[in-house]
Scaffold this motif. Structure first.
Motif, mmCIF file in Angstrom:
data_model
loop_
_atom_site.group_PDB
_atom_site.id
_atom_site.type_symbol
_atom_site.label_atom_id
_atom_site.label_comp_id
_atom_site.label_asym_id
_atom_site.label_seq_id
_atom_site.Cartn_x
_atom_site.Cartn_y
_atom_site.Cartn_z
ATOM 1 N N ALA A 140 10.747 -11.134 -2.394
ATOM 2 C CA ALA A 140 11.026 -12.435 -1.783
ATOM 3 C C ALA A 140 11.184 -13.562 -2.787
ATOM 4 C CB ALA A 140 9.923 -12.799 -0.788
ATOM 5 N N THR A 141 11.016 -13.288 -4.087
ATOM 6 C CA THR A 141 11.141 -14.384 -5.050
ATOM 7 C C THR A 141 12.563 -14.533 -5.587
ATOM 8 O OG1 THR A 141 10.331 -12.897 -6.785
ATOM 9 C CG2 THR A 141 8.724 -14.368 -5.747
ATOM 10 N N GLY A 142 13.474 -13.649 -5.189
ATOM 11 C CA GLY A 142 14.869 -13.824 -5.535
ATOM 12 C C GLY A 142 15.555 -14.777 -4.568
ATOM 13 N N ARG A 166 7.337 -12.864 -9.441
ATOM 14 C CA ARG A 166 7.313 -14.230 -9.983
ATOM 15 C C ARG A 166 6.277 -15.053 -9.207
ATOM 16 N NH1 ARG A 166 13.297 -16.248 -9.696
ATOM 17 N NH2 ARG A 166 12.357 -18.057 -10.715
ATOM 18 N N VAL A 167 5.031 -14.909 -9.618
ATOM 19 C CA VAL A 167 3.932 -15.538 -8.874
ATOM 20 C C VAL A 167 4.038 -17.063 -8.900
ATOM 21 C CG1 VAL A 167 2.368 -13.603 -9.171
ATOM 22 C CG2 VAL A 167 2.433 -15.405 -10.912
ATOM 23 N N GLU A 180 1.526 -14.937 3.981
ATOM 24 C CA GLU A 180 0.759 -14.213 2.973
ATOM 25 C C GLU A 180 1.705 -13.776 1.872
ATOM 26 O OE1 GLU A 180 -1.968 -10.121 2.555
ATOM 27 O OE2 GLU A 180 -1.466 -10.918 4.538
ATOM 28 N N THR A 181 1.184 -13.716 0.632
ATOM 29 C CA THR A 181 1.981 -13.241 -0.494
ATOM 30 C C THR A 181 1.234 -12.116 -1.195
ATOM 31 O OG1 THR A 181 1.038 -15.016 -1.865
ATOM 32 C CG2 THR A 181 3.233 -15.387 -0.914
ATOM 33 N N ILE A 182 1.986 -11.151 -1.709
ATOM 34 C CA ILE A 182 1.416 -10.018 -2.432
ATOM 35 C C ILE A 182 2.144 -9.887 -3.761
ATOM 36 C CG2 ILE A 182 1.095 -7.513 -2.466
ATOM 37 C CD1 ILE A 182 0.905 -7.569 0.559
ATOM 38 N N GLU A 183 1.378 -9.902 -4.848
ATOM 39 C CA GLU A 183 1.979 -9.757 -6.168
ATOM 40 C C GLU A 183 2.289 -8.284 -6.422
ATOM 41 O OE1 GLU A 183 0.967 -10.502 -10.916
ATOM 42 O OE2 GLU A 183 -0.451 -11.159 -9.362
#
Length: 316
Positions: A140-142, A166-167, A180-183
Motif C-alpha cells: 500500500a505504500t506505492g 516504507r514505514v 491498521e498498518t503492517i510492516e
C-alpha cells in the motif's frame, strides 16, 4: 512527428522523429496532451508484459489524454501499434476512449486512470466488495496502493489493513483511511504470525500489488482464518517476484478464492466503467496522487526515475 522511440528490447526510449499515424474509419487520430509513465508502460516497452507483442521500432505508452480535431478531450487506452501515447499524435479506437469531465485536468486524468482503475475494478468487478467488509492491501505504500486505501473506503470497506516496507508513509496511509498498518519485514516467521493474527480477526478481500515473499506468507497464513469464511484474494501486481510457491494445504484448509485482476480477466467494458467512475468521483474522493509534468524530450532521463516525488506525466 516527435515521439519517444524504442528500438530494441530493453533499450531506453529516445526522443526523435517517427512517422505520423494515418486516419482510419472508426478511429481517432489524437493530438496527445498528456502521457503518463506507468509501470505498465515500462513493462510493455521492454516487451516483458503479457499484453505486448512488440515489433521494433515503436512508440511506448499504453494510455494518455488527447484531443480530437473536433475538440473532444479524451482519455485513451492502448493506441494502435506502433503508435503509443508518448508522441505528439497517436491513433486510437473509439471503444478505447472516454470523454473527460470538464473539471478534470488532462495531466491529472492521465496520472490517475491506470493506478486507480487497478483497485476500483478489482474491488467492484472481481472481488465484488460488500459494504462493511475488511480489505487487506498488500503493497500500500506505492502509488496504486495508496489510491487503493482511499478507494476501498469510498466503495464501502468497513476496515482497511495496509502493508508496506516504507514505514515513513504509514501515517499518510492512516490519514487516507487505513485502520491498521503492517510492516513487511525480512523475517518470514514474524510476518506469517502477523498475517495469521489478522486472518483470525477476519479478512474478506486481499488486494495484492506485490506477489513474491509477502504473498507466500499471506497465502500460507490463510488457514488461521475462520472456517468457511471466504477470502477473495485478488492478484494485481508482481513487483516483488514471480513465480511463488503455494502449499497445497493453504487451499485445502481455508476458503481462499484466488483470482487475478488485469487486462484479460477484466473486459474492456469493466475497465472503461472503472476509469469512468474514477474520473467522476476524483474531486469528491480527493484521490492521493501528485503529478510531475515533464517535457517528452526528457523521456530518456526520466524513464528510470522512481515515483517518490509523484507520477511522471509527459507533455508532448
Amino acid at each position: 512527428m516527435k515521439a519517444a522511440v524504442v528500438t530494441a528490447p530493453g533499450a531506453l526510449p529516445v526522443y526523435g522523429d517517427f512517422e505520423d499515424p494515418v486516419s482510419q474509419k472508426g478511429k481517432h487520430v489524437l493530438r496527445v496532451t498528456a502521457a503518463p509513465l506507468t509501470p505498465l508502460a515500462r513493462l510493455r516497452a521492454s516487451g516483458a508484459h503479457y499484453t505486448q507483442h512488440a515489433q521494433y521500432p515503436f512508440v511506448p505508452g499504453a494510455d494518455g489524454v488527447g484531443v480530437t480535431d473536433e475538440g473532444r478531450r479524451l482519455y485513451f487506452m492502448f493506441p494502435e501499434a506502433p503508435f503509443g501515447a508518448m508522441a505528439e499524435r497517436c491513433i486510437v479506437d473509439e471503444a478505447s476512449c472516454i470523454d473527460l469531465p470538464q473539471n478534470l485536468a488532462d495531466d491529472m486524468a492521465a496520472a490517475l486512470a491506470n493506478p486507480s482503475m487497478s483497485s476500483w475494478a478489482a474491488l467492484r468487478d472481481r472481488a465484488r466488495l460488500q459494504a462493511g467488509e475488511t480489505v487487506l492491501i498488500n503493497g500500500a505504500t506505492g502509488t496504486a496502493g495508496r489510491l487503493a486505501v482511499r478507494i476501498a473506503k469510498h466503495l464501502g470497506a468497513g476496515r482497511v489493513v495496509a502493508t508496506g516496507r516504507r514505514v515513513e508513509l504509514f501515517d499518510e496511509l492512516e490519514r487516507l483511511g487505513a485502520d491498521e498498518t503492517i510492516e513487511l519485514t525480512a523475517d518470514a516467521d514474524a510476518l506469517r504470525a502477523a498475517f495469521a493474527a489478522l486472518y483470525r480477526q477476519g479478512v474478506d478481500v486481499v488486494l495484492d500489488y506485490l506477489w513474491g515473499a509477502s504473498a507466500e506468507a499471506l497465502l500460507a497464513s490463510a488457514v488461521a482464518g475462520p472456517q468457511g469464511r471466504p477470502i477473495r484474494y485478488v492478484q494485481i501486481g508482481s513487483i516483488s517476484g514471480d513465480p511463488i510457491s503455494v502449499p497445497s494445504a493453504a487451499l485445502r484448509s481455508s476458503s481462499l478464492e484466488l483470482m487475478g485482476s488485469g487486462f484479460g480477466s477484466l473486459s474492456i467494458d469493466s475497465v472503461r466503467g472503472a476509469i469512468t467512475s474514477v474520473f467522476e468521483s476524483a474531486n469528491e474522493t480527493r484521490l492521493p496522487i501528485s503529478v510531475r509534468r515533464m517535457p517528452l524530450s526528457e523521456v530518456s532521463k526520466a524513464w528510470t526515475e522512481s515515483e517518490v516525488d509523484g507520477r511522471i506525466v509527459f507533455i508532448p
